[in-house]
Motif scaffolding. Structure first.
Motif, short mmCIF file in Angstrom:
data_model
loop_
_atom_site.label_atom_id
_atom_site.label_comp_id
_atom_site.label_asym_id
_atom_site.label_seq_id
_atom_site.Cartn_x
_atom_site.Cartn_y
_atom_site.Cartn_z
N PHE B 19 0.85 -1.20 0.00
CA PHE B 19 0.00 0.00 0.00
C PHE B 19 0.88 1.26 0.00
N PHE B 20 1.93 1.23 0.81
CA PHE B 20 2.82 2.40 0.95
C PHE B 20 3.52 2.68 -0.39
N ALA B 21 3.95 1.63 -1.06
CA ALA B 21 4.71 1.81 -2.30
C ALA B 21 3.81 2.14 -3.48
N ARG B 22 2.57 1.66 -3.46
CA ARG B 22 1.69 1.87 -4.61
C ARG B 22 0.45 2.67 -4.19
N SER B 23 -0.66 2.02 -3.99
CA SER B 23 -1.85 2.70 -3.49
C SER B 23 -2.77 1.60 -2.96
N TYR B 24 -3.89 1.99 -2.36
CA TYR B 24 -4.83 1.00 -1.86
C TYR B 24 -5.46 0.24 -3.02
N ALA B 25 -5.98 0.98 -3.99
CA ALA B 25 -6.73 0.35 -5.08
C ALA B 25 -5.84 -0.51 -5.96
N ASP B 26 -4.59 -0.11 -6.08
CA ASP B 26 -3.70 -0.82 -7.00
C ASP B 26 -3.24 -2.16 -6.44
N VAL B 27 -3.43 -2.38 -5.15
CA VAL B 27 -2.96 -3.60 -4.49
C VAL B 27 -4.16 -4.45 -4.10
N GLY B 28 -4.30 -5.60 -4.71
CA GLY B 28 -5.40 -6.49 -4.39
C GLY B 28 -5.01 -7.56 -3.39
N VAL B 29 -6.00 -8.27 -2.90
CA VAL B 29 -5.73 -9.36 -1.95
C VAL B 29 -4.77 -10.39 -2.58
N ALA B 30 -4.94 -10.64 -3.87
CA ALA B 30 -4.05 -11.60 -4.55
C ALA B 30 -2.60 -11.12 -4.53
N ASP B 31 -2.38 -9.82 -4.73
CA ASP B 31 -1.02 -9.26 -4.67
C ASP B 31 -0.41 -9.45 -3.28
N ILE B 32 -1.24 -9.18 -2.27
CA ILE B 32 -0.75 -9.29 -0.89
C ILE B 32 -0.40 -10.74 -0.58
N CYS B 33 -1.26 -11.67 -0.98
CA CYS B 33 -1.00 -13.10 -0.73
C CYS B 33 0.27 -13.55 -1.45
N GLU B 34 0.43 -13.10 -2.67
CA GLU B 34 1.63 -13.50 -3.43
C GLU B 34 2.88 -12.97 -2.75
N HIS B 35 2.84 -11.69 -2.37
CA HIS B 35 4.00 -11.08 -1.72
C HIS B 35 4.32 -11.76 -0.40
N LYS B 39 -1.71 -18.51 0.94
CA LYS B 39 -2.88 -18.75 0.10
C LYS B 39 -4.03 -17.84 0.52
N LYS B 40 -4.96 -17.64 -0.42
CA LYS B 40 -6.08 -16.74 -0.13
C LYS B 40 -6.90 -17.20 1.08
N GLY B 41 -7.06 -18.52 1.21
CA GLY B 41 -7.82 -19.04 2.34
C GLY B 41 -7.20 -18.61 3.66
N SER B 42 -5.87 -18.60 3.67
CA SER B 42 -5.13 -18.19 4.86
C SER B 42 -5.38 -16.70 5.15
N PHE B 43 -5.39 -15.90 4.08
CA PHE B 43 -5.67 -14.46 4.24
C PHE B 43 -7.01 -14.26 4.96
N TYR B 44 -8.04 -14.92 4.42
CA TYR B 44 -9.38 -14.68 4.97
C TYR B 44 -9.59 -15.34 6.34
N HIS B 45 -8.69 -16.26 6.69
CA HIS B 45 -8.70 -16.79 8.06
C HIS B 45 -8.34 -15.68 9.05
N PHE B 46 -7.41 -14.83 8.67
CA PHE B 46 -6.95 -13.79 9.59
C PHE B 46 -7.71 -12.47 9.43
N TYR B 47 -8.07 -12.14 8.19
CA TYR B 47 -8.72 -10.85 7.93
C TYR B 47 -9.97 -11.08 7.10
N PRO B 48 -11.12 -10.66 7.61
CA PRO B 48 -12.36 -10.89 6.86
C PRO B 48 -12.42 -10.12 5.53
N SER B 49 -11.62 -9.06 5.41
CA SER B 49 -11.68 -8.22 4.21
C SER B 49 -10.40 -7.41 4.07
#
Lengths: 200, 200
Positions: B19-35, B39-49
Motif C-alpha cells: 500500500f505504501f509503495a503503490r496505493s490501496y486500489a492498486d494492491v489487491g488481496v491476490a497481490d498481498i497473498c503472493e508477496h 494462500k487466499k484461504g489463509s488471508f481470509y482466516h486472519f482478515y475478513p476483508s
C-alpha cells in the motif's frame, strides 16, 4: 462539429467530477462513459487512454484554479499579504460549497491525484509537478511584490517560501478532507502567510 | 501457533509495504497473498476483508511512527522546540532512506490512504482521523511544555497549532512525494515550528 466538441467536453467534465469525488483507480473508463452518456468508441476517439484523459483533466483544473481562484484572489486592489488572506478565504468558500453539494470535502485535485499516483504514473506525476510549479510562481510573484513594498523582509527566499505556503495549503486541504470538515480550512489556512524560508 | 502468528504478520507486513509503495486500489488481496507467500484461504482466516486488514495496517503504522519517530524525536534531552526540529530532521532521514531503497519518496502512509479513500471508506477515514488526532495530541504536549518554559507565547492555542503543524508536515511530504525529492523535506519542514494559531 458542435456535437463532437460537446461530446469531448462531456467526457472531460465527467472525468474531472468523478476523479475529484472518488479516486483515479475507482473510476474506470466505463464509469466516465456512463456519466457522460457516450459510448466507449467515442471515448477512445477523443482520448487514447485514461492516462491521456487525466492529463487533460489536470490542465482543465489548472485553468479553472487560475481563473476562478488565483486571478481573483491576487487582484491588485489589495496589498500583497491581504491577497494571500483572500486566497485562503476563497479556497475555504470553494471547499465549503463542494462539501454542501457532495457531502464531502474533496480537497485539492492535484494533491489527491498526486498522492495516489506519484509512484505509479510518471507522466501524471510530472504534469502535477508542473502545475504546482506554476502555482508556486504565482504565489512567489505576490511575495516579491510584498518584498518590494516592505511587507516581507528582503532576506526571504520568495520561491522557497511560496513552495512552503503551497505545501501548507495542500496539507490543510488534506486534513480537512480527512475530517470532512471545511471549517478546518478557515481556522488553519490563514496561517499560511506566517511561513518564511530565508535565503541560504 | 508460531507458524500461524508468522503468517498473519507476513500478510500485515506485505500489505503495509505494498500500500505504501503503490496505493490501496492498486494492491489487491491476490497481490498481498503472493508477496506474503500465503494462500487466499489463509488471508481470509486472519482478515475478513481488505478493509479489515487496512485498519490493522494503520494501527501498525501508528505504533511504528510513535516508537521510531515521535518517542525518539520528542525525548526530553532537548528543549521543546529543538525536539520539533529533531522531528523534522528524523522525518527527512526516514523518507530519504525509503527513497534510496525504493527509488521513490513515499510520503505519509496516513496522508496517502486518507486522500485516496476519505470519500470512499468511512471506517478507514475515521481510523486515520483518530491516528492524526493522537499525533496532534503528542505535538500539542510539546507545545504546552514550550509554553510552560516561555519558548512559546501563552496566547497560542497549542491544540490548533499542533494541528496546523501536522497539516504542514503532511503537505511537505505530499510535495516531496510529488517531486520525488527527499531534500525538499529538509529544506521546508523545519519551518513547521514557525506556525502559530492563537486562541480565539
Amino acid at each position: 462539429m458542435q456535437a463532437t466538441a460537446d461530446t469531448q467536453q462531456r467526457i472531460l467534465d465527467s472525468a474531472r467530477e468523478l476523479f475529484f469525488a472518488r479516486s483515479y483507480a475507482d473510476v474506470g473508463v466505463a464509469d466516465i462513459c456512463e456519466h457522460a452518456g457516450v459510448k466507449k468508441g467515442s471515448f477512445y476517439h477523443f482520448y487514447p487512454s485514461k492516462q491521456a484523459l487525466t492529463l487533460a483533466v489536470l490542465d482543465a483544473h489548472f485553468v479553472d484554479i487560475k481563473e476562478k481562484l488565483i486571478d481573483q484572489a491576487f487582484a491588485e486592489d489589495l496589498p500583497p499579504l491581504a491577497r494571500m488572506a483572500r486566497f485562503a478565504e476563497m479556497a475555504y468558500q470553494f471547499q465549503k460549497q463542494v462539501s454542501l453539494e457532495t457531502g464531502h470535502v474533496l480537497g485539492c485535485p492535484f494533491g489527491n491525484l498526486s498522492t495516489e499516483l506519484s509512484t505509479q504514473d510518471e507522466l501524471i506525476r510530472e504534469r502535477i509537478q508542473q502545475s504546482f510549479a506554476r502555482l508556486q510562481t504565482l504565489l512567489s510573484g505576490v511575495l516579491k511584490t510584498a518584498q518590494a513594498g516592505g511587507e516581507v523582509a528582503p532576506e526571504v527566499d520568495a520561491s522557497a517560501t511560496a513552495q512552503a505556503m503551497l505545501a501548507y495549503f495542500e496539507g490543510v486541504l488534506l486534513m480537512a478532507k480527512n475530517q470532512n470538515n471545511p471549517e478546518l480550512i478557515r481556522h488553519l489556512l490563514p496561517a499560511m502567510v506566517q511561513i518564511r524560508i530565508n535565503q541560504s
